[in-house]
Design an enzyme around this catalytic site. Structure first.
Site, PDB file in Angstrom:
ATOM      1  N   CYS A 162     -26.998  25.025 -44.535  1.00 26.83           N
ATOM      2  CA  CYS A 162     -27.800  24.134 -45.382  1.00 26.83           C
ATOM      3  C   CYS A 162     -27.005  23.432 -46.485  1.00 26.83           C
ATOM      4  O   CYS A 162     -27.153  22.221 -46.661  1.00 26.83           O
ATOM      5  CB  CYS A 162     -28.982  24.870 -45.989  1.00 26.83           C
ATOM      6  SG  CYS A 162     -29.401  26.413 -45.216  1.00 26.83           S
ATOM      7  N   ARG A 169     -21.401  36.108 -40.949  1.00 24.78           N
ATOM      8  CA  ARG A 169     -22.123  36.983 -41.865  1.00 24.78           C
ATOM      9  C   ARG A 169     -21.637  38.402 -41.641  1.00 24.78           C
ATOM     10  O   ARG A 169     -21.554  38.845 -40.503  1.00 24.78           O
ATOM     11  CB  ARG A 169     -23.633  36.930 -41.588  1.00 24.78           C
ATOM     12  CG  ARG A 169     -24.226  35.566 -41.840  1.00 24.78           C
ATOM     13  CD  ARG A 169     -25.700  35.568 -41.543  1.00 24.78           C
ATOM     14  NE  ARG A 169     -26.224  34.204 -41.669  1.00 24.78           N
ATOM     15  CZ  ARG A 169     -27.472  33.860 -41.377  1.00 24.78           C
ATOM     16  NH1 ARG A 169     -28.320  34.768 -40.946  1.00 24.78           N
ATOM     17  NH2 ARG A 169     -27.872  32.611 -41.514  1.00 24.78           N
ATOM     18  N   GLN A 223     -25.781  28.604 -35.002  1.00 25.18           N
ATOM     19  CA  GLN A 223     -27.202  28.311 -35.149  1.00 25.18           C
ATOM     20  C   GLN A 223     -27.495  26.915 -34.616  1.00 25.18           C
ATOM     21  O   GLN A 223     -26.726  25.989 -34.859  1.00 25.18           O
ATOM     22  CB  GLN A 223     -27.594  28.356 -36.629  1.00 25.18           C
ATOM     23  CG  GLN A 223     -27.588  29.741 -37.210  1.00 25.18           C
ATOM     24  CD  GLN A 223     -28.039  29.712 -38.662  1.00 25.18           C
ATOM     25  OE1 GLN A 223     -27.511  28.948 -39.467  1.00 25.18           O
ATOM     26  NE2 GLN A 223     -29.006  30.533 -38.996  1.00 25.18           N
ATOM     27  N   ASP A 248     -29.199  24.588 -35.790  1.00 28.43           N
ATOM     28  CA  ASP A 248     -29.812  24.359 -37.090  1.00 28.43           C
ATOM     29  C   ASP A 248     -30.219  22.905 -37.237  1.00 28.43           C
ATOM     30  O   ASP A 248     -29.627  22.028 -36.607  1.00 28.43           O
ATOM     31  CB  ASP A 248     -28.755  24.686 -38.160  1.00 28.43           C
ATOM     32  CG  ASP A 248     -29.370  25.324 -39.381  1.00 28.43           C
ATOM     33  OD1 ASP A 248     -30.600  25.255 -39.519  1.00 28.43           O
ATOM     34  OD2 ASP A 248     -28.605  25.871 -40.194  1.00 28.43           O
ATOM     35  N   HIS A 306     -31.986  20.206 -40.545  1.00 33.15           N
ATOM     36  CA  HIS A 306     -32.641  20.036 -41.838  1.00 33.15           C
ATOM     37  C   HIS A 306     -33.327  18.696 -41.851  1.00 33.15           C
ATOM     38  O   HIS A 306     -32.703  17.684 -41.560  1.00 33.15           O
ATOM     39  CB  HIS A 306     -31.613  20.191 -42.959  1.00 33.15           C
ATOM     40  CG  HIS A 306     -31.030  21.564 -42.990  1.00 33.15           C
ATOM     41  ND1 HIS A 306     -29.832  21.887 -42.408  1.00 33.15           N
ATOM     42  CD2 HIS A 306     -31.530  22.727 -43.482  1.00 33.15           C
ATOM     43  CE1 HIS A 306     -29.600  23.186 -42.555  1.00 33.15           C
ATOM     44  NE2 HIS A 306     -30.627  23.719 -43.199  1.00 33.15           N
ATOM     45  N   LYS A 310     -43.401  29.374 -44.540  1.00 33.76           N
ATOM     46  CA  LYS A 310     -42.703  29.202 -43.258  1.00 33.76           C
ATOM     47  C   LYS A 310     -43.562  29.600 -42.067  1.00 33.76           C
ATOM     48  O   LYS A 310     -44.529  30.358 -42.211  1.00 33.76           O
ATOM     49  CB  LYS A 310     -41.408  30.009 -43.254  1.00 33.76           C
ATOM     50  CG  LYS A 310     -41.631  31.497 -43.466  1.00 33.76           C
ATOM     51  CD  LYS A 310     -40.358  32.285 -43.259  1.00 33.76           C
ATOM     52  CE  LYS A 310     -40.622  33.770 -43.376  1.00 33.76           C
ATOM     53  NZ  LYS A 310     -39.524  34.598 -42.929  1.00 33.76           N
ATOM     54  N   HIS A 343     -36.037  23.468 -43.233  1.00 35.25           N
ATOM     55  CA  HIS A 343     -35.025  24.089 -42.377  1.00 35.25           C
ATOM     56  C   HIS A 343     -35.726  24.447 -41.076  1.00 35.25           C
ATOM     57  O   HIS A 343     -36.833  24.967 -41.116  1.00 35.25           O
ATOM     58  CB  HIS A 343     -34.493  25.406 -42.942  1.00 35.25           C
ATOM     59  CG  HIS A 343     -34.077  25.373 -44.371  1.00 35.25           C
ATOM     60  ND1 HIS A 343     -32.766  25.427 -44.745  1.00 35.25           N
ATOM     61  CD2 HIS A 343     -34.795  25.322 -45.514  1.00 35.25           C
ATOM     62  CE1 HIS A 343     -32.689  25.412 -46.074  1.00 35.25           C
ATOM     63  NE2 HIS A 343     -33.908  25.352 -46.556  1.00 35.25           N
TER      64      HIS A 343
HETATM   65 ZN   LIG Z   1     -31.065  25.655 -43.689  1.00 33.69          ZN
END
Ligand SMILES: [Zn+2]
Ligand SMILES: [Zn+2]
Length: 652
Positions: free
Chosen positions: A350, A379, A397, A399, A401, A481, A527
């Site tokens: 992000c 991580r 990911q 991912d 946004h 979420k 997200h």
């Molecule tokens: Zn994010």
């Protein structure tokens, strides 16, 4: 029912359907269950009054919400499994009188009992123990609760030489929070000749514990401390009916067969190496799988106006201070230094996306702005919890946004939910659970913002026709979420997709857009991920399909097998034609028997094996074998290509 008299105290019980029932104090949970229905009374294991779970035959003393737990509830299962731990311990004491018992709690699937056998046992002793458990079930011993002062209980267990129980009691006295005095009472449960120290509750008698199995023997330390005595942990599982145990054991067997680590080896997809603990190595076949899934998702994003970005793996420490990760996530991050300045390996994508957003002046006309990234993150996880591809230290990911105005949250979330549903369906996941999590106690932004976003997400879910549950107060601190949990082909549930509204990060990064009024405004950030981690998603896919991927996903789609040396050229020509047609194809021209090559291709989960010999060469055909099905006939190369292309393009 218990006898009543005019003066007797009466309790008011509220049943789960909202109706109330007045009963005299001292009525048991079983009696109430019987008055509701004989079926419920038969299935009942324990009762619950006012949030306290009690033995079915315990006299009720309080008014409040009343319910009966059967094996269908978590509480019922816990009591059932814990009671089976007692059953196991009693059988052990009959067979090994010198054994000393430590603790025997229920776990997520079953229970264990930690036992000091003196002379260690092996799992070969399980049969003997199970036979004794069987006898105790047949004896149908009543399970009684009694209380006695702590000091008396301590002497009782000391006399039986149950040293661990004595230590538990001494700890109850010494523990600052519990701090029981010698006169305060503790509870004991007795069945037949045997008594255990226990808070309870338990099922009414050993006859309830019809179907059980001891599943595993492991080492354990008293209090989990390696400096303490080494104990043996006996694991077991149990059910009210034999058929339930049977299908549970079958599911375990099936899960073992589908283990992605094993199939990953057989298909040569990935490995882990000492040189990178928790960091997956993708082999050529696995990389095809990885890229196929990534390309698939890229196709979807293009259709939906996403822009793909790539952001650096390593970013300055200051950035992570700004994003809040330093304060909340530092423990899981890896750090490094460049030119004597501190940097961190990104655990999330992000902040990088926010820097790209902030790199230009944005107008309301640019919104919604959808930026996607196949972003690899690192991580830290403790080595003990690493598990194949499902728990790793580095993963990618899928991912994205979405930056939008507050008014656009609903429409944006709706497109994401629609996309998630489409993707899951393409991968054969039709059964999933949806959860909406709302404002927690600690939150960023204003209540107005939250109320509005929650309304918008609720509207999205209502219009989608999806069933969902609401987790009150379970949202992230930065926004509400929606989470998706899919169910795989053997009934296991996995959390995958997520849609998270965020007010906090645009604030932290001072993101703005120029509105139609010419003023500067704060965008909202959403997200979202569909697979979550591609690595974990592939692990789930491998187990879901047991490695038998639909053709479009199969890393190795076709292998051409020449019968003899003289057919090698024809095999290569055939392969060339199929490759031109877009199939993944290889030629197995090793000096091995045809049967051997077929078996190997089967183990490698290659969907199509094409055997070519004299007859095929003359006719320009191939003899087609489908994995698991065997021979499906001879056809021309063109006919096979058409068949395979059609199957490949159908996503199933
Ligand atoms: Zn994010
Ligand atoms: Zn117990």
């Amino acid at each position: 029912m218990a006898e009543t008299s005019a003066t007797e105290e009466r309790l008011t019980l509220t049943l789960p359907d909202g109706s109330t029932r007045e009963v005299p104090a001292g009525t048991t949970g079983r009696e109430v269950a019987e008055s509701i229905g004989p079926g419920l009374a038969r299935a009942a294991l324990v009762a619950e009054v006012d949030g306290r779970v009690v033995d079915l035959d315990a006299p009720l003393t309080d008014s409040g919400a009343f319910r009966v737990h059967t094996f269908d509830s978590d509480e019922g299962q816990e009591v059932f499994w814990h009671s089976t731990a007692h059953l196991t311990a009693q059988a052990v004491k009959r067979l090994f009188p010198g054994a000393k018992l430590a603790i025997g709690p229920p776990v997520e699937q079953g229970y264990y009992y930690d036992i000091d056998f003196g002379e260690p046992i092996s799992s070969e002793d399980f049969e003997k123990i199970e036979a004794e458990m069987e006898r105790i079930v047949e004896e149908d011993l009543k399970i009684h609760r009694a209380t006695m002062p702590l000091e008396e209980a301590r002497r009782f267990f000391e006399e039986m030489d149950e040293t661990y129980k004595v230590r538990i009691l001494e700890d109850l006295k010494a523990d600052e929070e519990v701090a029981l005095t010698e006169d305060e009472e503790v509870s004991l449960y007795t069945q037949g000749e045997w008594t255990d120290l226990c808070r309870g509750p338990h099922v009414p008698s050993t006859g309830y514990l019809k179907a059980f199995k001891l599943t595993q023997l492991a080492g354990a330390y008293w209090r989990g401390d390696p400096d303490n005595e080494q104990l043996q942990r006996v694991y077991g599982i149990s059910f009210p009916m034999a058929s339930q145990l049977e299908s549970h054991l079958q599911r375990i067997e099936e899960a073992k067969k589908r283990d992605h680590r094993r199939i990953g080896r057989e298909m040569d997809l990935f490995s882990f190496q000492e040189e990178g603990p928790g960091f997956p190595f993708w082999h050529p076949n696995g990389t095809i799988l990885f890229n196929t899934v990534s390309d698939y998702i890229r196709g979807k994003l293009e259709e939906r106006g996403y822009h793909e970005i790539r952001t650096p793996l390593i970013l300055s420490e200051e950035l992570w201070h700004k994003s809040g990760h330093w304060d909340h996530y530092r423990e899981n991050m890896y750090f490094t230094e460049i030119d004597e300045k501190g940097y961190a390996v990104k655990p999330m994508n992000c902040p990088g996306a926010c820097l790209i957003y902030a790199s230009d002046l944005r107008s309301y006309r640019d919104l919604p702005l959808r930026m996607a990234e196949m972003g690899t993150v690192h991580r830290h996880e403790l080595s003990g919890v690493l598990h194949g591809l499902t728990r790793v230290r580095s993963f990618t990911q899928d991912d994205a946004h979405h930056y939008c105005t507050p008014d656009q949250v609903e429409a944006e979330s709706a497109t994401i939910v629609e996309l998630i549903r489409e993707v899951y369906s393409d991968f054969g996941f039709e059964d999933y659970r949806v959860e909406l999590s709302t404002r927690p106690e600690k939150y960023a932004g204003t209540i107005d913002m939250w109320d509005r976003a929650e309304e918008q997400l609720t509207a999205v879910l209502d219009q989608s026709g999806l069933e969902y549950t609401v987790n009150e107060g379970e949202g992230a601190f930065y926004g509400p979420k929606i989470d998706f949990h899919i169910r795989d082909s053997i009934g296991r549930s996995w959390q995958l997709g997520t849609v998270q509204v965020d007010y906090s990060m645009p604030e932290a990064f001072d993101l703005e857009y120029v509105g139609s009024d010419g003023e500067r405004h704060r965008p909202v950030m959403i997200h979202r991920a569909i697979f979550g981690s591609v690595e974990r998603f592939l692990a789930i896919l491998i187990e879901h399909y047991a490695g038998d991927f639909p053709l479009w996903l199969a890393p190795r789609q076709t292998v051409v097998i020449p019968v003899g040396e003289s057919h090698r050229d024809y095999a290569r020509q055939t392969a060339e034609r199929l490759r031109e047609g877009g199939l993944r194809v290889e030629v197995d021209d090793r000096d091995e028997k045809v049967g051997y090559k077929i078996r190997e291709a089967e183990t490698g989960r290659v969907p199509y094996m094409l055997v070519v010999g004299d007859r095929e060469e003359e006719a320009g055909s191939v003899s087609v074998r489908r994995r698991k099905e065997g021979d499906i006939g001879t056809m021309t190369v063109e006919a096979f290509l058409e068949l395979a292309q059609k199957e490949r393009d159908s996503y199933s």
